[in-house]
Design a protein around this motif. Structure first.
Motif, short mmCIF file in Angstrom:
data_model
loop_
_atom_site.label_atom_id
_atom_site.label_comp_id
_atom_site.label_asym_id
_atom_site.label_seq_id
_atom_site.Cartn_x
_atom_site.Cartn_y
_atom_site.Cartn_z
N UNK A 1 6.28 -14.01 41.23
CA UNK A 1 6.19 -13.74 42.60
C UNK A 1 5.89 -12.27 42.88
N UNK A 2 6.65 -11.39 42.16
CA UNK A 2 6.39 -9.93 42.20
C UNK A 2 4.87 -9.40 41.92
N UNK A 3 4.49 -10.04 40.93
CA UNK A 3 2.97 -9.74 40.34
C UNK A 3 2.06 -10.23 41.49
N UNK A 4 2.45 -11.70 42.10
CA UNK A 4 1.44 -11.89 42.99
C UNK A 4 1.36 -11.09 44.28
N UNK A 5 2.62 -10.70 44.38
CA UNK A 5 2.61 -9.58 45.86
C UNK A 5 1.91 -8.41 45.38
N UNK A 6 2.23 -7.68 44.31
CA UNK A 6 1.43 -6.66 43.91
C UNK A 6 -0.27 -6.88 43.78
N UNK A 7 -0.34 -8.00 43.23
CA UNK A 7 -1.74 -8.49 43.06
C UNK A 7 -2.58 -8.26 44.46
N UNK B 1 -2.47 -3.11 37.37
CA UNK B 1 -1.59 -2.20 36.78
C UNK B 1 -0.16 -2.29 37.41
N UNK B 2 0.84 -2.69 36.43
CA UNK B 2 2.23 -2.87 36.96
C UNK B 2 3.34 -1.95 36.34
N UNK C 1 9.31 -1.20 35.37
CA UNK C 1 10.49 -1.53 36.06
C UNK C 1 10.38 -2.71 36.96
N UNK C 2 9.14 -3.37 37.08
CA UNK C 2 9.00 -4.56 38.00
C UNK C 2 9.50 -5.69 37.07
N UNK C 3 9.31 -5.51 35.73
CA UNK C 3 10.08 -6.57 34.89
C UNK C 3 11.39 -6.37 34.64
N UNK C 4 11.88 -5.37 34.81
CA UNK C 4 13.26 -5.37 34.46
C UNK C 4 14.07 -5.44 35.74
N UNK D 1 3.31 -6.89 30.28
CA UNK D 1 2.57 -6.17 31.22
C UNK D 1 0.90 -5.80 30.90
N UNK D 2 0.81 -5.70 29.75
CA UNK D 2 -0.52 -5.67 29.27
C UNK D 2 -1.47 -6.85 29.64
N UNK D 3 -0.94 -7.99 29.22
CA UNK D 3 -1.61 -9.13 29.21
C UNK D 3 -1.80 -9.60 30.92
N UNK D 4 -0.79 -9.19 31.60
CA UNK D 4 -0.93 -9.56 32.91
C UNK D 4 -2.29 -8.73 33.45
N UNK D 5 -2.12 -7.54 33.05
CA UNK D 5 -3.19 -6.40 33.62
C UNK D 5 -4.45 -6.95 33.30
#
Length: 79
Positions: free
Chosen positions: A69-75, A52-53, A56-59, A42-46
């Motif tokens: 896909x979830x990161x892309x949507x959140x982004x 900031x994610x 529980x998104x990863x879980x 999560x830190x690397x993605x941030x």
């Protein structure tokens, strides 16, 4: 701010787990993932995306493909 793609996410996970040969179906839990490794991902993605994610998104989306896909949507919703 950078958009993260699945290839970049694979490289990130390979670094975090110190393995090679992952693909979009590789599963966080099958790889031995735990909360400390989740935090590192999560830190690397941030740092890469400026988003900031919640952990529980990863879980909830434990494969590289699902998580990307979830990161892309959140982004898209935050950036």
């Amino acid at each position: 701010m950078t958009t993260i793609d699945v290839n970049k996410m694979i490289m990130l996970w390979e670094q975090v787990f110190n393995v090679e040969g992952l693909d979009n179906s590789s599963d966080f839990f099958d790889l031995g993932g735990h909360s400390l490794l989740a935090w590192r991902i999560l830190q690397s993605v941030e740092e890469d995306c400026g988003v900031e994610l919640p952990i529980d998104l990863l879980f909830n989306y434990p494969t590289i493909g699902e998580f990307t896909a979830a990161v892309y949507e959140a982004h898209g919703n935050n950036g």
